[in-house]
Scaffold this active site. Structure first.
Site, PDB file in Angstrom:
ATOM      1  N   ASP A   1      -2.310   1.419   5.666  1.00 46.56           N
ATOM      2  CA  ASP A   1      -2.893   1.310   4.334  1.00 46.56           C
ATOM      3  C   ASP A   1      -2.392   2.487   3.494  1.00 46.56           C
ATOM      4  OD1 ASP A   1      -4.725   0.872   2.119  1.00 46.56           O
ATOM      5  OD2 ASP A   1      -5.977  -0.277   3.476  1.00 46.56           O
TER       6      ASP A   1
ATOM      7  N   ASN B   1       0.843  -1.192   0.000  1.00 44.57           N
ATOM      8  CA  ASN B   1       0.000   0.000   0.000  1.00 44.57           C
ATOM      9  C   ASN B   1       0.877   1.239   0.000  1.00 44.57           C
ATOM     10  OD1 ASN B   1      -3.011  -0.178  -0.017  1.00 44.57           O
ATOM     11  ND2 ASN B   1      -2.572  -1.772   1.503  1.00 44.57           N
TER      12      ASN B   1
END
Length: 292
Positions: free
Chosen positions: A199, A151
């Protein structure tokens, strides 16, 4: 740590997997990853409009310099361009024929116009993912391997540092990056997450890293020296990506995998952050050496 106003949902939409939110010079863009949809809005006071829909998952995009309305995208098993008319042209599909089913995930352009995109195995197969780099001449290079769920990445303003999360391992690593070639040096662990997983990310004008924390219900801001500077709590369990428009923080989130999603799970949130100056910088564009 500094407190921020409670984030609120910017739009009525609730996404299964909202991702890839970016601030451009004149608008905000984001994707509904599993639905292959790209959305755009001038800002939180204007509705989201559908820009493009692909028949494959769409992980993230960057605008193409010199092509108004054109995009480069991490999608399906590879990387493509999307014309202003919505035509999809594939540059490469490096994950076709992989040993396990794969899809592309998050993506962004660096300050020097290269496009970077991660891949992952469906179900988060350990070490199946890679990070790809698209150079200005259109060459697609596998820059890193052995990642489970990549990510980001996110880059410093001068493009000499790259931050990349391996969400499955709950770690963000920082890599030196050669601004001339895009080559990456040896990484260091920048941040670890005992609760939740890192993330999507962005770097602000002060060089600090903002990280959406999946299953942590929060966004973290880290100073360049790795100090955790602040935590923004969200009314959603799975934040997925962040961007800054001046002092407005935007955060996407997901409903996928939740047994009983709450009313704000899957929303896109906004709040005001009191970082001195203007912390947000527009997302970089992909700059091809030949007309796209």
């Amino acid at each position: 740590m500094t407190r921020t106003p409670r984030p609120v949902a910017a739009w009525p939409e609730r996404f299964a997997l909202g991702e890839g939110i970016r601030r451009l010079n004149d608008s905000i863009v984001l994707v509904d990853l599993l639905e292959g949809k790209l959305f755009r809005s001038p800002g939180e006071t204007s509705p989201l409009s559908l820009v493009a829909q692909l028949p494959v998952p769409l992980g993230g995009v960057a605008p193409i310099e010199g092509v108004p309305g054109g995009w480069i995208a991490a999608a399906g098993t590879g990387i493509c361009t999307i014309t202003p008319e919505g035509r999809v042209d594939w540059l490469a599909r490096p994950e076709d024929g992989a040993p396990v089913p794969m899809r592309m995930n998050d993506a962004t352009a660096d300050p020097h116009g290269r496009f970077w995109a991660g891949s992952m195995g469906y179900g988060g197969v350990e070490d199946a993912g890679s990070l790809y780099r698209v150079d200005p001449d259109g060459t697609v290079v596998r820059a890193l391997t052995g990642i489970t769920v990549p990510n980001g990445p996110a880059f410093s303003a001068d493009g000499t540092l790259m931050y990349l999360a391996d969400s499955a391992r709950a770690v963000v690593r920082r890599y030196p990056a050669d601004p001339t070639t895009g080559a990456l040096g040896a990484p260091e662990v920048f941040a670890e997450f005992p609760q939740g997983s890192p993330d999507g990310m962005t770097v602000d004008a002060a060089g600090a890293l903002w990280v959406a924390v999946w299953d942590g219900g929060a966004v973290h801001r880290y100073l360049p020296d790795k100090t955790l500077d602040r935590v923004v709590t969200l009314p959603a369990r799975r934040p997925t990506c962040v961007c800054l428009d001046g002092t407005t923080l935007y955060v996407t989130s997901a409903r996928i995998g939740l047994d009983a999603p709450g009313p704000d799970d899957g929303a896109v949130f906004t709040t005001t952050v009191d970082v001195p100056g203007v912390p947000g910088v527009p997302a970089a564009a992909h700059r091809p050496s030949e007309p796209a």
